[in-house]
Design an enzyme around this catalytic site. Structure first.
Site, mmCIF file in Angstrom:
data_model
loop_
_atom_site.group_PDB
_atom_site.id
_atom_site.type_symbol
_atom_site.label_atom_id
_atom_site.label_comp_id
_atom_site.label_asym_id
_atom_site.label_seq_id
_atom_site.Cartn_x
_atom_site.Cartn_y
_atom_site.Cartn_z
ATOM 1 N N ARG A 132 0.830 -1.203 0.000
ATOM 2 C CA ARG A 132 0.000 0.000 0.000
ATOM 3 C C ARG A 132 0.864 1.254 0.000
ATOM 4 O O ARG A 132 0.544 2.243 -0.663
ATOM 5 C CB ARG A 132 -0.925 0.000 1.211
ATOM 6 C CG ARG A 132 -1.905 1.172 1.206
ATOM 7 C CD ARG A 132 -2.893 1.098 2.342
ATOM 8 N NE ARG A 132 -2.265 1.326 3.631
ATOM 9 C CZ ARG A 132 -2.365 0.522 4.680
ATOM 10 N NH1 ARG A 132 -3.065 -0.601 4.585
ATOM 11 N NH2 ARG A 132 -1.774 0.815 5.820
ATOM 12 N N LYS A 133 1.984 1.232 0.737
ATOM 13 C CA LYS A 133 2.843 2.408 0.766
ATOM 14 C C LYS A 133 3.446 2.677 -0.604
ATOM 15 O O LYS A 133 3.573 3.837 -1.016
ATOM 16 C CB LYS A 133 3.954 2.233 1.814
ATOM 17 C CG LYS A 133 3.434 2.099 3.230
ATOM 18 C CD LYS A 133 2.543 3.263 3.617
ATOM 19 C CE LYS A 133 1.749 2.994 4.877
ATOM 20 N NZ LYS A 133 2.524 2.571 6.021
ATOM 21 N N GLN A 163 -7.794 3.124 9.887
ATOM 22 C CA GLN A 163 -7.811 4.410 10.566
ATOM 23 C C GLN A 163 -8.432 5.474 9.667
ATOM 24 O O GLN A 163 -8.326 5.428 8.450
ATOM 25 C CB GLN A 163 -6.407 4.813 11.008
ATOM 26 C CG GLN A 163 -5.379 4.953 9.888
ATOM 27 C CD GLN A 163 -4.584 3.695 9.683
ATOM 28 O OE1 GLN A 163 -5.141 2.605 9.710
ATOM 29 N NE2 GLN A 163 -3.280 3.837 9.480
ATOM 30 N N TRP A 165 -7.832 8.601 8.883
ATOM 31 C CA TRP A 165 -7.061 9.414 7.947
ATOM 32 C C TRP A 165 -6.557 8.596 6.765
ATOM 33 O O TRP A 165 -6.409 9.132 5.676
ATOM 34 C CB TRP A 165 -5.899 10.115 8.652
ATOM 35 C CG TRP A 165 -5.089 9.226 9.544
ATOM 36 C CD1 TRP A 165 -4.074 8.393 9.188
ATOM 37 C CD2 TRP A 165 -5.247 9.087 10.962
ATOM 38 N NE1 TRP A 165 -3.582 7.736 10.291
ATOM 39 C CE2 TRP A 165 -4.276 8.150 11.390
ATOM 40 C CE3 TRP A 165 -6.096 9.659 11.903
ATOM 41 C CZ2 TRP A 165 -4.151 7.773 12.732
ATOM 42 C CZ3 TRP A 165 -5.969 9.290 13.229
ATOM 43 C CH2 TRP A 165 -5.001 8.370 13.635
ATOM 44 N N ASP A 303 -2.031 1.756 20.735
ATOM 45 C CA ASP A 303 -0.795 2.293 21.298
ATOM 46 C C ASP A 303 -1.076 3.332 22.376
ATOM 47 O O ASP A 303 -0.646 3.197 23.532
ATOM 48 C CB ASP A 303 0.034 2.903 20.166
ATOM 49 C CG ASP A 303 1.511 2.990 20.503
ATOM 50 O OD1 ASP A 303 1.928 2.457 21.541
ATOM 51 O OD2 ASP A 303 2.259 3.582 19.703
ATOM 52 N N ARG A 501 4.300 4.831 7.726
ATOM 53 C CA ARG A 501 5.502 4.012 7.806
ATOM 54 C C ARG A 501 6.072 3.776 6.407
ATOM 55 O O ARG A 501 5.316 3.477 5.500
ATOM 56 C CB ARG A 501 5.172 2.674 8.489
ATOM 57 C CG ARG A 501 4.787 2.849 9.945
ATOM 58 C CD ARG A 501 4.407 1.569 10.638
ATOM 59 N NE ARG A 501 3.052 1.118 10.363
ATOM 60 C CZ ARG A 501 2.403 0.200 11.086
ATOM 61 N NH1 ARG A 501 2.985 -0.327 12.150
ATOM 62 N NH2 ARG A 501 1.189 -0.179 10.771
#
Length: 533
Positions: A132-133, A163, A165, A303, A501
């Site tokens: 995906r990145k 998420q 965003w 987290d 990431r």
């Protein structure tokens, strides 16, 4: 099920005096930074990616001339003096344009074309999000005219429950790709609707400048919505940092307040600000019981929720009984069938660091023993042969190691289960000892220059190991941290947080917070209440 910090030799040796002095000075600095609202400010520094996208947007709209000039100066200066990863350099060069800019050498990436820069930027990124990145970054470069659009089905831009965003970002990239390739008909009403929160005035939606900027670039292609951009761009220009750049996110106030509060609560005499810090965090829980990374962020995540849960349980468990119960409920609702925990949404891939954090956060509740044991087993199963674990939202290896070690050593076990956990912890600690640099610290990866944050993470893990021998890895690591303390009591460090990431972003407050947490662990004595972070 207690997970008390293990006392080490540093509590009785002469070097311990220097460590305690260092801890005291740092604690005073952190306490002084806590605001009257009980929160620890943690703004994010400028980053090249968002600065370039903001410049592209303002340039295309011919808006905010002063902000445009400041962004241009920031990008030129950063490319010349402190170039980031190859992908971000390629984005900046694409936006700045011109033969002069392209002709400048930018580190080792100055002569790369956009495609090569993309490959170099993702080199070694072994993660379940890598595909995906690559799609995201390639589409960004294509939208800026630096390369061609990726040849993928339109469904590749769709997201499962993820998420908030990320959903906006992928919809924006789909719109940009559709219009960039002459297929605007594939954009549906729901795609446009997903972008509309970016038009809200004030701070960026979900405090995420990257998502808003991509959405605004996409909304330029909508005759219906483009007229609304003018008012929003004033707010965009107002968010530039003093250096003229744009940050990735507004900050990480909830995250840093929780981690700092946890560190302060571990001190022999916790300061008075601990209770107001706990109160401030409890007030910021989301309707689902979880917590986001910053005030005003509605997207909860494992987290931040784990840090807040552990801090509230330690600092004021009775006072915030409801918040503690709701945070536990949030975590349990995200637990995957494999026993692991994702970051944002149930059904997405479980992650080692998140699973270890959840195990530590839930370990104090005896009713959660089954879920905790399953989570620890997940951690054991996914340890690599060299003793390390997959990296998560931190680019350094020591972050996942310290979280795993806390989970492995923080819950009582018997028989083979106990031996299995002990072996896993021993392998992780042995890896730290084997990869420690000559100066006593650690970097993001083996043989990379040491930095305080990476070293602090390692110290937390080593403090949970067998009683330290004088002059061993823990003593050398603590000496490194003592030597790197600045005259003001604080620390400066290479950043380790990544988002998306593997792109680094810098929140300077994290250096003070995690070094303090490390020093608190290393100098702590057993506590019947326990604390695993």
């Amino acid at each position: 099920m207690n997970a008390s910090p293990t006392p080490t030799a540093t509590t009785t040796t002469e070097p311990a005096t220097a460590v305690v002095r260092c801890r005291t000075r740092l604690a005073r600095r952190v306490v002084a930074a806590v605001g009257p609202d009980g929160l620890l400010p943690a703004p994010c520094e400028s980053r090249v990616l968002e600065s370039a996208l903001a410049l592209a947007l303002l340039t295309e709209e011919r808006a905010e001339a002063d902000a445009t000039a400041r962004l241009t100066a920031y990008l030129r200066t950063t490319l010349r003096t402190a170039p980031p990863d190859p992908f971000q350099c390629a984005v900046a060069r694409a936006v700045l344009g011109g033969a002069g800019e392209r002709g400048e050498r930018v580190g080792d990436e100055g002569d790369m074309d956009a495609g090569t820069a993309l490959d170099a930027g993702l080199d070694g990124f072994d993660h379940f999000t890598a595909g995906r990145k690559r799609l995201m970054f390639r589409t960004v470069l294509a939208a800026l005219g630096a390369t061609g659009f990726p040849a993928v089905p339109w469904e590749a831009y769709d997201t499962r429950p993820q998420q908030s965003w990320l959903h906006m970002e992928m919809k924006a990239l789909k719109v940009l790709a559709a219009h960039g390739t002459g297929h605007p008909d594939v954009v549906r009403d729901e795609d446009w609707r997903a972008l509309l929160p970016a038009l809200e005035p004030g701070p960026a939606w979900e405090c995420n400048n990257l998502a808003q900027l991509l959405a605004l670039l996409a909304l330029r292609h909508s005759p219906r919505h483009r007229p609304a951009l003018g008012d929003v761009l004033k707010h965009v220009a107002g968010r530039l940092r003093p250096d003229g750049g744009m940050p990735f996110i507004d900050g990480m106030t909830v995250f840093t307040t929780a981690a700092a509060g946890l560190a302060l609560s571990l001190l022999p005499a916790p300061p008075a600000c601990v209770t107001p810090m706990a109160d401030a965090l409890a007030l910021r829980r989301n309707p689902d019981g979880g917590y986001g990374f910053h005030s005003g962020v509605a997207q909860s995540d494992v987290d931040d929720t784990c840090y807040v849960l552990e801090f509230l349980r330690r600092a004021a468990p009775d006072r915030h009984r409801t918040a503690v119960a709701e945070a536990e409920g949030y975590l349990l609702a995200l637990r995957n069938p494999d026993g692991g925990f994702p970051t944002f949404a149930r059904g997405t891939s479980s992650e080692i660091a998140m699973t270890a954090a959840a195990a530590s956060a839930l370990a104090h509740d005896p009713d959660r023993r089954e879920e905790v044991d399953e989570a620890v087993r997940y951690v054991v199963r996914h340890q690599r042969p060299d003793g390390t674990f997959e990296r998560s939202w931190s680019r350094n290896a020591t972050n996942a190691v310290f979280r795993a070690v806390l989970a492995l050593t923080g819950v009582a076990a018997h028989g083979e289960e106990r031996r299995s956990r002990a072996r896993a912890a021993e392998r992780a600690l042995a890896h730290l000892a084997a990869t420690q640099n000559g100066d006593g610290g650690w970097g993001h990866a083996e043989a990379e220059p040491s930095d305080p944050i990476s070293t602090a993470y390692a110290v937390i893990a080593l403090a949970r190991g067998p009683r330290a021998r004088p002059g061993g890895p823990l003593d050398r690591a603590l000496a490194y941290l003592v030597e790197r303390q600045h005259p003001d009591g604080g620390y400066r460090s290479r950043p380790d947080q990544a988002g998306p990431r593997p792109l680094l972003y810098d929140v300077p407050a994290l250096a003070d917070v995690f070094v303090l947490l490390a020093l608190a662990h290393a100098t702590a004595t057993p506590d019947p209440e326990g604390c695993s972070r």
